[in-house]
Motif scaffolding. Structure first.
Motif, PDB file in Angstrom:
ATOM      1  N   LYS A   1      20.336  -1.528  -5.691  1.00 10.25           N
ATOM      2  CA  LYS A   1      20.445  -0.296  -6.480  1.00 10.25           C
ATOM      3  C   LYS A   1      19.186   0.555  -6.374  1.00 10.25           C
ATOM      4  CE  LYS A   1      23.648  -2.209  -9.900  1.00 10.25           C
ATOM      5  NZ  LYS A   1      23.859  -2.512 -11.340  1.00 10.25           N
ATOM      6  N   HIS A   2      18.033  -0.099  -6.172  1.00  7.75           N
ATOM      7  CA  HIS A   2      16.757   0.618  -6.174  1.00  7.75           C
ATOM      8  C   HIS A   2      16.112   0.543  -4.788  1.00  7.75           C
ATOM      9  CE1 HIS A   2      17.123   0.871 -10.508  1.00  7.75           C
ATOM     10  NE2 HIS A   2      17.310  -0.423 -10.549  1.00  7.75           N
ATOM     11  N   LYS A   3      16.362   1.542  -3.964  1.00  5.85           N
ATOM     12  CA  LYS A   3      15.826   1.535  -2.605  1.00  5.85           C
ATOM     13  C   LYS A   3      14.306   1.484  -2.547  1.00  5.85           C
ATOM     14  CE  LYS A   3      19.778   3.644  -0.264  1.00  5.85           C
ATOM     15  NZ  LYS A   3      20.260   4.756   0.568  1.00  5.85           N
ATOM     16  N   PRO A   4      13.582   2.051  -3.525  1.00  2.00           N
ATOM     17  CA  PRO A   4      12.121   1.947  -3.455  1.00  2.00           C
ATOM     18  C   PRO A   4      11.604   0.514  -3.474  1.00  2.00           C
ATOM     19  CG  PRO A   4      12.743   3.683  -4.972  1.00  2.00           C
ATOM     20  CD  PRO A   4      14.004   2.945  -4.612  1.00  2.00           C
TER      21      PRO A   4
ATOM     22  N   SER B   1       8.935   9.634   2.715  1.00  5.72           N
ATOM     23  CA  SER B   1       7.475   9.606   2.644  1.00  5.72           C
ATOM     24  C   SER B   1       6.915   9.775   1.238  1.00  5.72           C
ATOM     25  CB  SER B   1       6.894  10.703   3.543  1.00  5.72           C
ATOM     26  OG  SER B   1       7.342  11.985   3.118  1.00  5.72           O
ATOM     27  N   SER B   2       7.779   9.978   0.235  1.00  2.00           N
ATOM     28  CA  SER B   2       7.281  10.132  -1.138  1.00  2.00           C
ATOM     29  C   SER B   2       6.629   8.856  -1.658  1.00  2.00           C
ATOM     30  CB  SER B   2       8.414  10.549  -2.073  1.00  2.00           C
ATOM     31  OG  SER B   2       9.394   9.525  -2.159  1.00  2.00           O
ATOM     32  N   GLY B   3       6.900   7.755  -0.984  1.00  3.82           N
ATOM     33  CA  GLY B   3       6.302   6.486  -1.394  1.00  3.82           C
ATOM     34  C   GLY B   3       4.980   6.185  -0.734  1.00  3.82           C
ATOM     35  N   ILE B   4       4.416   7.148   0.002  1.00  3.14           N
ATOM     36  CA  ILE B   4       3.135   6.962   0.684  1.00  3.14           C
ATOM     37  C   ILE B   4       2.039   7.666  -0.121  1.00  3.14           C
ATOM     38  CG2 ILE B   4       1.820   7.448   2.789  1.00  3.14           C
ATOM     39  CD1 ILE B   4       3.974   5.387   3.196  1.00  3.14           C
ATOM     40  N   PRO B   5       0.915   6.995  -0.391  1.00  2.61           N
ATOM     41  CA  PRO B   5      -0.160   7.653  -1.149  1.00  2.61           C
ATOM     42  C   PRO B   5      -0.729   8.843  -0.383  1.00  2.61           C
ATOM     43  CG  PRO B   5      -0.877   5.508  -0.328  1.00  2.61           C
ATOM     44  CD  PRO B   5       0.591   5.592  -0.070  1.00  2.61           C
ATOM     45  N   PRO B   6      -1.175   9.878  -1.098  1.00  2.00           N
ATOM     46  CA  PRO B   6      -1.675  11.101  -0.446  1.00  2.00           C
ATOM     47  C   PRO B   6      -2.808  10.864   0.545  1.00  2.00           C
ATOM     48  CG  PRO B   6      -1.368  11.452  -2.796  1.00  2.00           C
ATOM     49  CD  PRO B   6      -1.179   9.994  -2.569  1.00  2.00           C
ATOM     50  N   ASP B   7      -3.643   9.848   0.283  1.00  7.22           N
ATOM     51  CA  ASP B   7      -4.770   9.573   1.177  1.00  7.22           C
ATOM     52  C   ASP B   7      -4.446   8.496   2.209  1.00  7.22           C
ATOM     53  OD1 ASP B   7      -4.697   7.300  -0.362  1.00  7.22           O
ATOM     54  OD2 ASP B   7      -6.864   7.235  -0.732  1.00  7.22           O
ATOM     55  N   SER B   8      -3.142   8.201   2.386  1.00  4.81           N
ATOM     56  CA  SER B   8      -2.695   7.146   3.305  1.00  4.81           C
ATOM     57  C   SER B   8      -3.388   5.813   3.022  1.00  4.81           C
ATOM     58  CB  SER B   8      -2.922   7.557   4.764  1.00  4.81           C
ATOM     59  OG  SER B   8      -2.035   8.599   5.120  1.00  4.81           O
ATOM     60  N   ALA B   9      -3.635   5.558   1.738  1.00  5.74           N
ATOM     61  CA  ALA B   9      -4.180   4.282   1.230  1.00  5.74           C
ATOM     62  C   ALA B   9      -5.645   4.050   1.592  1.00  5.74           C
ATOM     63  CB  ALA B   9      -3.330   3.105   1.718  1.00  5.74           C
ATOM     64  N   ARG B  10      -6.310   5.041   2.168  1.00  5.42           N
ATOM     65  CA  ARG B  10      -7.689   4.824   2.609  1.00  5.42           C
ATOM     66  C   ARG B  10      -8.649   4.541   1.451  1.00  5.42           C
ATOM     67  NH1 ARG B  10      -6.061   8.961   6.122  1.00  5.42           N
ATOM     68  NH2 ARG B  10      -6.871  10.546   4.687  1.00  5.42           N
ATOM     69  N   GLY B  11      -8.351   5.041   0.260  1.00  6.26           N
ATOM     70  CA  GLY B  11      -9.255   4.819  -0.859  1.00  6.26           C
ATOM     71  C   GLY B  11      -8.871   3.661  -1.761  1.00  6.26           C
TER      72      GLY B  11
ATOM     73  N   LEU C   1       0.788  -1.222   0.000  1.00  4.34           N
ATOM     74  CA  LEU C   1       0.000   0.000   0.000  1.00  4.34           C
ATOM     75  C   LEU C   1       0.828   1.284   0.000  1.00  4.34           C
ATOM     76  CD1 LEU C   1      -2.849  -1.067   2.448  1.00  4.34           C
ATOM     77  CD2 LEU C   1      -2.637  -1.432  -0.007  1.00  4.34           C
ATOM     78  N   GLY C   2       2.136   1.169  -0.069  1.00  2.00           N
ATOM     79  CA  GLY C   2       3.004   2.338  -0.051  1.00  2.00           C
ATOM     80  C   GLY C   2       4.107   2.164   0.965  1.00  2.00           C
ATOM     81  N   SER C   3       5.311   2.594   0.632  1.00  2.00           N
ATOM     82  CA  SER C   3       6.458   2.407   1.520  1.00  2.00           C
ATOM     83  C   SER C   3       6.997   3.741   2.030  1.00  2.00           C
ATOM     84  CB  SER C   3       7.575   1.661   0.779  1.00  2.00           C
ATOM     85  OG  SER C   3       8.710   1.515   1.611  1.00  2.00           O
ATOM     86  N   SER C   4       7.287   3.784   3.324  1.00  2.00           N
ATOM     87  CA  SER C   4       7.859   4.990   3.926  1.00  2.00           C
ATOM     88  C   SER C   4       9.384   4.998   3.833  1.00  2.00           C
ATOM     89  CB  SER C   4       7.449   5.094   5.403  1.00  2.00           C
ATOM     90  OG  SER C   4       7.957   3.993   6.140  1.00  2.00           O
ATOM     91  N   TYR C   5       9.950   4.005   3.164  1.00  2.00           N
ATOM     92  CA  TYR C   5      11.399   3.944   2.989  1.00  2.00           C
ATOM     93  C   TYR C   5      11.738   4.170   1.521  1.00  2.00           C
ATOM     94  CZ  TYR C   5      16.228   2.440   3.209  1.00  2.00           C
ATOM     95  OH  TYR C   5      17.601   2.404   3.120  1.00  2.00           O
TER      96      TYR C   5
ATOM     97  N   PHE D   1      -2.366  -6.811  -7.086  1.00  2.00           N
ATOM     98  CA  PHE D   1      -3.730  -6.342  -6.848  1.00  2.00           C
ATOM     99  C   PHE D   1      -3.758  -4.870  -6.454  1.00  2.00           C
ATOM    100  CE2 PHE D   1      -7.798  -5.890  -4.554  1.00  2.00           C
ATOM    101  CZ  PHE D   1      -8.643  -6.261  -5.598  1.00  2.00           C
ATOM    102  N   ALA D   2      -2.995  -4.519  -5.436  1.00  2.00           N
ATOM    103  CA  ALA D   2      -2.962  -3.123  -5.004  1.00  2.00           C
ATOM    104  C   ALA D   2      -1.529  -2.787  -4.620  1.00  2.00           C
ATOM    105  CB  ALA D   2      -3.901  -2.897  -3.828  1.00  2.00           C
ATOM    106  N   THR D   3      -0.781  -2.227  -5.555  1.00  2.00           N
ATOM    107  CA  THR D   3       0.636  -1.960  -5.321  1.00  2.00           C
ATOM    108  C   THR D   3       0.926  -0.514  -5.679  1.00  2.00           C
ATOM    109  OG1 THR D   3       1.048  -2.948  -7.508  1.00  2.00           O
ATOM    110  CG2 THR D   3       1.417  -4.329  -5.600  1.00  2.00           C
ATOM    111  N   TYR D   4       1.210   0.300  -4.669  1.00  2.00           N
ATOM    112  CA  TYR D   4       1.434   1.729  -4.867  1.00  2.00           C
ATOM    113  C   TYR D   4       2.908   2.030  -5.085  1.00  2.00           C
ATOM    114  CZ  TYR D   4       1.360   6.772  -4.186  1.00  2.00           C
ATOM    115  OH  TYR D   4       1.494   8.125  -4.357  1.00  2.00           O
ATOM    116  N   LYS D   5       3.252   2.458  -6.274  1.00  2.00           N
ATOM    117  CA  LYS D   5       4.641   2.760  -6.643  1.00  2.00           C
ATOM    118  C   LYS D   5       5.553   1.565  -6.352  1.00  2.00           C
ATOM    119  CE  LYS D   5       4.403   7.787  -6.256  1.00  2.00           C
ATOM    120  NZ  LYS D   5       5.036   9.008  -5.670  1.00  2.00           N
ATOM    121  N   GLY D   6       6.766   1.616  -6.780  1.00  2.00           N
ATOM    122  CA  GLY D   6       7.722   0.544  -6.503  1.00  2.00           C
ATOM    123  C   GLY D   6       7.436  -0.736  -7.268  1.00  2.00           C
ATOM    124  N   VAL D   7       6.211  -0.901  -7.778  1.00  2.00           N
ATOM    125  CA  VAL D   7       5.819  -2.077  -8.536  1.00  2.00           C
ATOM    126  C   VAL D   7       5.126  -1.596  -9.805  1.00  2.00           C
ATOM    127  CG1 VAL D   7       4.438  -4.189  -8.563  1.00  2.00           C
ATOM    128  CG2 VAL D   7       5.519  -3.447  -6.433  1.00  2.00           C
TER     129      VAL D   7
END
Length: 377
Positions: free
Chosen positions: A116-119, A69-79, A62-66, A293-299
Protein backbone atom coordinates in the motif's frame (compact mmCIF):
# COMPACT_ATOMS: atom_id res chain seq x y z
CA UNK A 1 28.69 28.48 40.80
CA UNK A 2 31.49 25.92 41.23
CA UNK A 3 29.05 23.02 40.96
CA UNK A 4 27.71 24.30 37.63
CA UNK A 5 31.25 24.69 36.36
CA UNK A 6 32.14 21.08 37.20
CA UNK A 7 28.93 19.78 35.58
CA UNK A 8 29.83 21.71 32.43
CA UNK A 9 33.32 20.19 32.40
CA UNK A 10 31.92 16.64 32.72
CA UNK A 11 29.52 17.15 29.79
CA UNK A 12 32.29 18.52 27.57
CA UNK A 13 34.53 15.53 28.40
CA UNK A 14 31.83 13.04 27.38
CA UNK A 15 31.06 14.87 24.13
CA UNK A 16 34.79 14.82 23.34
CA UNK A 17 34.72 11.01 23.51
CA UNK A 18 32.03 10.99 20.81
CA UNK A 19 33.72 13.31 18.33
CA UNK A 20 35.10 16.81 18.45
CA UNK A 21 33.65 18.69 21.44
CA UNK A 22 33.58 22.11 19.82
CA UNK A 23 32.02 20.57 16.72
CA UNK A 24 29.25 18.96 18.77
CA UNK A 25 28.56 22.16 20.67
CA UNK A 26 28.17 24.15 17.46
CA UNK A 27 25.84 21.46 16.09
CA UNK A 28 23.37 22.12 18.89
CA UNK A 29 23.43 25.87 18.31
CA UNK A 30 23.11 25.92 14.53
CA UNK A 31 22.47 23.46 11.74
CA UNK A 32 25.35 24.72 9.61
CA UNK A 33 27.64 22.17 7.91
CA UNK A 34 31.08 21.93 9.48
CA UNK A 35 34.01 20.89 7.31
CA UNK A 36 35.84 17.78 8.45
CA UNK A 37 39.57 17.38 8.00
CA UNK A 38 40.52 14.08 6.34
CA UNK A 39 41.68 11.41 8.76
CA UNK A 40 44.56 9.18 7.71
CA UNK A 41 44.02 5.46 8.15
CA UNK A 42 46.34 3.69 10.59
CA UNK A 43 48.51 1.13 8.82
CA UNK A 44 50.46 -0.20 11.82
CA UNK A 45 50.66 -4.00 11.98
CA UNK A 46 48.75 -5.27 14.99
CA UNK A 47 50.47 -6.66 18.06
CA UNK A 48 48.88 -9.51 20.06
CA UNK A 49 47.72 -7.10 22.79
CA UNK A 50 46.46 -4.45 20.37
CA UNK A 51 43.15 -2.76 21.22
CA UNK A 52 40.59 -2.96 18.42
CA UNK A 53 38.16 -0.07 18.03
CA UNK A 54 34.72 -0.67 16.54
CA UNK A 55 32.11 1.98 15.74
CA UNK A 56 28.63 0.60 15.01
CA UNK A 57 25.25 2.07 14.12
CA UNK A 58 21.88 0.68 13.12
CA UNK A 59 19.85 1.27 9.95
CA UNK A 60 20.95 3.68 7.25
CA UNK A 61 18.71 4.52 4.30
CA UNK A 62 19.84 7.71 2.63
CA UNK A 63 16.82 8.33 0.41
CA UNK A 64 14.88 6.38 -2.20
CA UNK A 65 14.41 7.24 -5.87
CA UNK A 66 11.33 5.02 -6.00
CA UNK A 67 8.65 5.83 -7.00
CA UNK A 68 10.11 9.25 -7.84
CA UNK A 69 12.87 11.68 -6.89
CA UNK A 70 10.85 13.28 -4.07
CA UNK A 71 12.41 10.72 -1.77
CA UNK A 72 15.95 11.97 -2.41
CA UNK A 73 17.43 14.57 -0.01
CA UNK A 74 18.17 17.97 -1.61
CA UNK A 75 21.91 17.63 -0.98
CA UNK A 76 22.01 14.03 -2.32
CA UNK A 77 22.79 12.88 1.25
CA UNK A 78 26.22 14.54 1.26
CA UNK A 79 25.60 16.23 4.61
CA UNK A 80 24.00 13.26 6.37
CA UNK A 81 27.08 12.14 8.30
CA UNK A 82 28.93 15.43 8.73
CA UNK A 83 28.81 15.29 12.53
CA UNK A 84 29.91 11.64 12.89
CA UNK A 85 32.72 11.32 10.35
CA UNK A 86 35.41 11.59 13.00
CA UNK A 87 33.77 8.87 15.12
CA UNK A 88 33.66 6.54 12.12
CA UNK A 89 37.06 7.21 10.58
CA UNK A 90 38.90 6.85 13.89
CA UNK A 91 37.64 3.26 14.20
CA UNK A 92 39.22 0.09 12.81
CA UNK A 93 35.74 -1.21 11.97
CA UNK A 94 32.83 1.11 11.15
CA UNK A 95 29.59 -0.86 10.78
CA UNK A 96 26.03 -0.13 9.65
CA UNK A 97 23.00 -1.96 8.30
CA UNK A 98 22.15 -0.88 4.75
CA UNK A 99 18.35 -0.77 4.74
CA UNK A 100 17.61 -1.13 1.03
CA UNK A 101 19.60 -1.45 -2.18
CA UNK A 102 21.94 0.65 -4.30
CA UNK A 103 20.31 0.72 -7.74
CA UNK A 104 19.64 3.51 -10.24
CA UNK A 105 16.66 2.06 -12.10
CA UNK A 106 14.44 -0.99 -11.86
CA UNK A 107 11.05 -2.24 -10.72
CA UNK A 108 10.28 -3.76 -7.32
CA UNK A 109 10.12 -7.51 -6.84
CA UNK A 110 6.67 -8.75 -7.87
CA UNK A 111 5.07 -9.49 -4.51
CA UNK A 112 6.03 -6.05 -3.16
CA UNK A 113 4.11 -4.27 -5.91
CA UNK A 114 1.03 -4.93 -3.80
CA UNK A 115 2.36 -2.82 -0.93
CA UNK A 116 0.00 0.00 0.00
CA UNK A 117 2.90 2.36 0.75
CA UNK A 118 5.35 2.55 -2.15
CA UNK A 119 7.76 4.82 -0.24
CA UNK A 120 8.58 1.76 1.88
CA UNK A 121 10.47 0.32 -1.11
CA UNK A 122 14.04 1.57 -0.75
CA UNK A 123 16.11 2.13 -3.90
CA UNK A 124 19.08 4.37 -3.12
CA UNK A 125 20.95 5.79 -6.13
CA UNK A 126 24.22 3.99 -6.74
CA UNK A 127 26.20 7.19 -6.18
CA UNK A 128 25.11 7.07 -2.54
CA UNK A 129 27.62 4.28 -2.09
CA UNK A 130 30.29 6.97 -2.29
CA UNK A 131 28.59 8.93 0.51
CA UNK A 132 28.72 5.82 2.70
CA UNK A 133 32.37 5.22 1.85
CA UNK A 134 33.37 8.85 2.44
CA UNK A 135 31.69 8.78 5.86
CA UNK A 136 34.10 6.02 6.89
CA UNK A 137 31.93 2.89 6.85
CA UNK A 138 33.90 -0.21 5.89
CA UNK A 139 31.56 -3.06 6.97
CA UNK A 140 27.88 -3.26 5.96
CA UNK A 141 25.11 -5.75 6.55
CA UNK A 142 22.74 -6.23 3.63
CA UNK A 143 20.65 -8.84 5.42
CA UNK A 144 17.29 -7.23 6.17
CA UNK A 145 13.65 -7.00 5.07
CA UNK A 146 14.43 -4.37 2.39
CA UNK A 147 17.43 -6.04 0.76
CA UNK A 148 15.17 -7.80 -1.75
CA UNK A 149 12.90 -4.85 -2.54
CA UNK A 150 14.19 -4.80 -6.14
CA UNK A 151 14.86 -8.49 -6.66
CA UNK A 152 18.07 -9.86 -8.16
CA UNK A 153 18.91 -6.62 -9.99
CA UNK A 154 18.94 -4.73 -6.70
CA UNK A 155 21.05 -7.32 -4.91
CA UNK A 156 23.59 -7.61 -7.73
CA UNK A 157 23.93 -3.86 -8.10
CA UNK A 158 24.38 -3.39 -4.35
CA UNK A 159 27.21 -5.92 -4.17
CA UNK A 160 28.86 -4.51 -7.29
CA UNK A 161 28.83 -0.96 -5.92
CA UNK A 162 30.07 -1.91 -2.46
CA UNK A 163 32.77 -4.23 -3.82
CA UNK A 164 34.03 -1.44 -6.09
CA UNK A 165 34.37 0.80 -3.03
CA UNK A 166 36.17 -1.80 -0.92
CA UNK A 167 33.34 -2.02 1.64
CA UNK A 168 33.08 -5.45 3.27
CA UNK A 169 29.57 -6.83 2.87
CA UNK A 170 27.57 -9.88 3.94
CA UNK A 171 23.98 -11.00 4.45
CA UNK A 172 22.70 -12.20 1.08
CA UNK A 173 22.42 -15.94 0.49
CA UNK A 174 24.84 -15.37 -2.38
CA UNK A 175 27.24 -13.49 -0.05
CA UNK A 176 26.81 -15.02 3.43
CA UNK A 177 30.20 -14.10 4.90
CA UNK A 178 33.22 -11.88 4.41
CA UNK A 179 36.79 -12.28 5.65
CA UNK A 180 39.39 -9.53 5.51
CA UNK A 181 42.51 -8.32 7.28
CA UNK A 182 43.05 -4.82 8.62
CA UNK A 183 46.06 -3.62 10.60
CA UNK A 184 47.21 -7.19 11.12
CA UNK A 185 43.87 -8.43 12.53
CA UNK A 186 41.94 -11.11 10.65
CA UNK A 187 38.21 -10.40 10.71
CA UNK A 188 35.25 -12.61 9.89
CA UNK A 189 31.86 -10.99 9.29
CA UNK A 190 28.42 -12.48 8.74
CA UNK A 191 24.86 -11.15 8.80
CA UNK A 192 21.49 -12.80 9.36
CA UNK A 193 17.79 -11.97 9.01
CA UNK A 194 14.49 -13.87 8.69
CA UNK A 195 13.78 -12.44 5.24
CA UNK A 196 13.85 -13.66 1.64
CA UNK A 197 17.24 -14.01 -0.08
CA UNK A 198 19.14 -13.46 3.18
CA UNK A 199 21.09 -15.81 5.45
CA UNK A 200 18.46 -17.16 7.83
CA UNK A 201 18.26 -15.95 11.40
CA UNK A 202 15.83 -18.77 12.14
CA UNK A 203 18.16 -21.71 11.43
CA UNK A 204 20.34 -21.54 14.53
CA UNK A 205 22.41 -24.67 13.94
CA UNK A 206 23.28 -23.63 10.39
CA UNK A 207 24.20 -20.17 11.67
CA UNK A 208 26.49 -21.70 14.28
CA UNK A 209 28.25 -23.81 11.65
CA UNK A 210 28.87 -20.71 9.54
CA UNK A 211 30.22 -18.80 12.56
CA UNK A 212 32.49 -21.68 13.62
CA UNK A 213 33.96 -21.78 10.14
CA UNK A 214 34.66 -18.04 10.25
CA UNK A 215 36.23 -18.28 13.72
CA UNK A 216 38.59 -21.03 12.53
CA UNK A 217 40.19 -18.57 10.12
CA UNK A 218 39.71 -15.26 11.94
CA UNK A 219 40.95 -13.50 15.06
CA UNK A 220 37.69 -11.62 15.57
CA UNK A 221 34.21 -12.56 14.32
CA UNK A 222 31.51 -9.88 14.08
CA UNK A 223 27.90 -11.01 13.70
CA UNK A 224 25.04 -8.80 12.56
CA UNK A 225 21.35 -9.66 12.81
CA UNK A 226 18.13 -7.99 11.68
CA UNK A 227 15.25 -9.24 13.78
CA UNK A 228 12.45 -8.58 16.21
CA UNK A 229 9.20 -6.67 16.02
CA UNK A 230 9.15 -3.07 14.81
CA UNK A 231 8.19 0.20 16.44
CA UNK A 232 7.52 1.72 19.83
CA UNK A 233 5.90 -1.41 21.22
CA UNK A 234 8.99 -3.52 20.62
CA UNK A 235 11.73 -1.95 22.76
CA UNK A 236 12.19 -4.92 25.06
CA UNK A 237 14.23 -8.10 24.65
CA UNK A 238 12.11 -11.17 25.36
CA UNK A 239 13.30 -14.75 25.72
CA UNK A 240 10.86 -16.18 23.21
CA UNK A 241 10.06 -16.02 19.50
CA UNK A 242 8.92 -12.60 18.33
CA UNK A 243 6.02 -12.52 15.87
CA UNK A 244 5.41 -9.32 13.92
CA UNK A 245 2.58 -9.02 11.37
CA UNK A 246 2.38 -12.79 11.22
CA UNK A 247 6.12 -13.23 10.57
CA UNK A 248 8.59 -15.12 12.75
CA UNK A 249 11.24 -12.53 13.59
CA UNK A 250 13.32 -14.87 15.76
CA UNK A 251 14.15 -15.58 19.39
CA UNK A 252 16.95 -13.06 19.60
CA UNK A 253 18.30 -13.97 23.02
CA UNK A 254 18.58 -17.60 21.95
CA UNK A 255 20.18 -16.64 18.63
CA UNK A 256 22.75 -14.22 20.05
CA UNK A 257 23.87 -16.59 22.79
CA UNK A 258 24.17 -19.41 20.26
CA UNK A 259 26.25 -17.14 18.02
CA UNK A 260 28.71 -16.38 20.82
CA UNK A 261 28.80 -20.06 21.84
CA UNK A 262 29.90 -20.78 18.25
CA UNK A 263 32.68 -18.16 18.25
CA UNK A 264 31.16 -14.70 17.67
CA UNK A 265 33.03 -11.91 19.48
CA UNK A 266 30.64 -8.99 18.90
CA UNK A 267 26.94 -9.21 18.03
CA UNK A 268 25.22 -6.16 16.55
CA UNK A 269 21.44 -6.04 16.21
CA UNK A 270 19.07 -3.82 14.26
CA UNK A 271 15.58 -4.09 12.81
CA UNK A 272 13.07 -2.85 15.41
CA UNK A 273 13.64 0.84 14.45
CA UNK A 274 14.08 1.52 18.17
CA UNK A 275 16.97 0.92 20.54
CA UNK A 276 17.14 -2.12 22.78
CA UNK A 277 19.20 -3.33 25.72
CA UNK A 278 22.81 -4.48 25.74
CA UNK A 279 24.28 -7.51 27.48
CA UNK A 280 27.69 -9.05 28.14
CA UNK A 281 27.67 -12.81 27.57
CA UNK A 282 30.88 -14.82 27.96
CA UNK A 283 32.75 -11.51 27.93
CA UNK A 284 31.34 -10.66 24.49
CA UNK A 285 29.04 -7.69 23.94
CA UNK A 286 25.57 -8.01 22.46
CA UNK A 287 23.71 -4.90 21.26
CA UNK A 288 20.16 -6.14 20.76
CA UNK A 289 19.17 -3.19 18.59
CA UNK A 290 20.98 -0.01 17.58
CA UNK A 291 17.75 1.32 16.10
CA UNK A 292 17.71 3.84 13.26
CA UNK A 293 20.72 5.98 12.50
CA UNK A 294 20.29 7.83 9.22
CA UNK A 295 16.94 7.27 7.53
CA UNK A 296 15.62 9.89 5.12
CA UNK A 297 11.83 9.81 4.79
CA UNK A 298 9.99 6.50 4.54
CA UNK A 299 11.07 5.72 8.13
CA UNK A 300 9.65 7.50 11.17
CA UNK A 301 12.13 9.47 13.27
CA UNK A 302 9.58 10.81 15.76
CA UNK A 303 10.03 10.20 19.48
CA UNK A 304 12.19 7.23 20.38
CA UNK A 305 12.45 6.23 16.71
CA UNK A 306 14.61 9.32 16.21
CA UNK A 307 17.25 8.25 18.72
CA UNK A 308 20.46 7.44 16.84
CA UNK A 309 23.08 5.79 19.03
CA UNK A 310 26.61 5.28 17.79
CA UNK A 311 28.23 2.46 19.74
CA UNK A 312 31.99 2.45 20.27
CA UNK A 313 33.54 -0.81 21.43
CA UNK A 314 37.09 -1.52 22.55
CA UNK A 315 38.09 -5.16 22.41
CA UNK A 316 41.33 -7.13 22.40
CA UNK A 317 42.56 -9.36 19.62
CA UNK A 318 40.92 -12.35 21.32
CA UNK A 319 37.59 -10.59 20.84
CA UNK A 320 37.07 -9.93 24.55
CA UNK A 321 35.14 -6.80 25.50
CA UNK A 322 37.22 -4.13 27.26
CA UNK A 323 35.00 -1.05 27.37
CA UNK A 324 32.49 0.93 25.33
CA UNK A 325 30.78 4.25 24.78
CA UNK A 326 27.29 5.01 23.53
CA UNK A 327 27.48 8.31 21.67
CA UNK A 328 24.05 9.92 21.61
CA UNK A 329 22.85 11.39 18.34
CA UNK A 330 19.40 12.16 16.99
CA UNK A 331 17.95 12.14 13.51
CA UNK A 332 16.54 14.95 11.47
CA UNK A 333 15.12 14.15 8.03
CA UNK A 334 16.56 17.36 6.64
CA UNK A 335 19.69 17.97 8.71
CA UNK A 336 21.01 14.40 8.95
CA UNK A 337 22.45 12.97 12.14
CA UNK A 338 23.01 15.53 14.89
CA UNK A 339 24.65 15.39 18.35
CA UNK A 340 22.33 15.17 21.35
CA UNK A 341 23.70 16.78 24.51
CA UNK A 342 20.72 15.42 26.48
CA UNK A 343 22.14 11.89 26.01
CA UNK A 344 18.71 10.47 25.21
CA UNK A 345 20.02 7.41 23.35
CA UNK A 346 22.43 6.34 26.10
CA UNK A 347 19.87 6.99 28.83
CA UNK A 348 17.27 4.91 26.98
CA UNK A 349 19.65 1.98 26.45
CA UNK A 350 20.69 2.14 30.11
CA UNK A 351 17.03 2.07 31.14
CA UNK A 352 16.18 -0.87 28.86
CA UNK A 353 19.25 -2.85 29.95
CA UNK A 354 18.27 -2.51 33.60
CA UNK A 355 14.68 -3.49 32.82
CA UNK A 356 15.42 -6.53 30.66
CA UNK A 357 18.42 -8.15 32.39
CA UNK A 358 18.94 -8.86 36.08
CA UNK A 359 22.64 -9.46 35.43
CA UNK A 360 23.61 -7.76 32.15
CA UNK A 361 27.31 -8.02 32.97
CA UNK A 362 27.88 -4.34 32.19
CA UNK A 363 27.26 -0.96 33.73
CA UNK A 364 26.06 1.91 31.52
CA UNK A 365 26.26 5.51 32.72
CA UNK A 366 23.75 8.20 31.74
CA UNK A 367 26.36 9.65 29.42
CA UNK A 368 26.96 6.29 27.74
CA UNK A 369 30.15 4.89 29.26
CA UNK A 370 30.04 1.06 29.29
CA UNK A 371 32.24 -0.99 31.61
CA UNK A 372 32.19 -4.72 32.37
CA UNK A 373 31.08 -5.64 35.88
CA UNK A 374 32.23 -9.25 36.11
CA UNK A 375 33.08 -11.99 33.66
CA UNK A 376 29.67 -13.06 32.34
CA UNK A 377 28.72 -16.73 32.22
Amino acid sequence: MNIRFYIYIIIVMVISACGDASHSKKAVIADEPVAEAPVKQDTIVAEPDRVINVAAVGDIMLGSSYPDSSGIPPDSARGTFKYVIKDLKNADIAFANLEGVLLDTGAPVGYKLNFKHKPYLFRMPERFGGVIKDAGFNVLSVGNNHSNDFDLAGRKSTIKVLDSLGINTAGFKSHPTKTFTKNGVRYGFCAFSPNAQTVSLLQTKAAQELIRDLKAKSDVVIVSFHGGGEGVGYEHVIDTVEIFKGENRGNLKKFTHAAIDAGADLVLGHGPHVTRAMELYKNRLIAYSLGNFATYKGVSVSGICGLAPLLKVKMNKKGEFLSGQICSYRQDHFAGVKPDTLFRASRKIKELTAADFLQPGISISDTGTIVPLVAAN
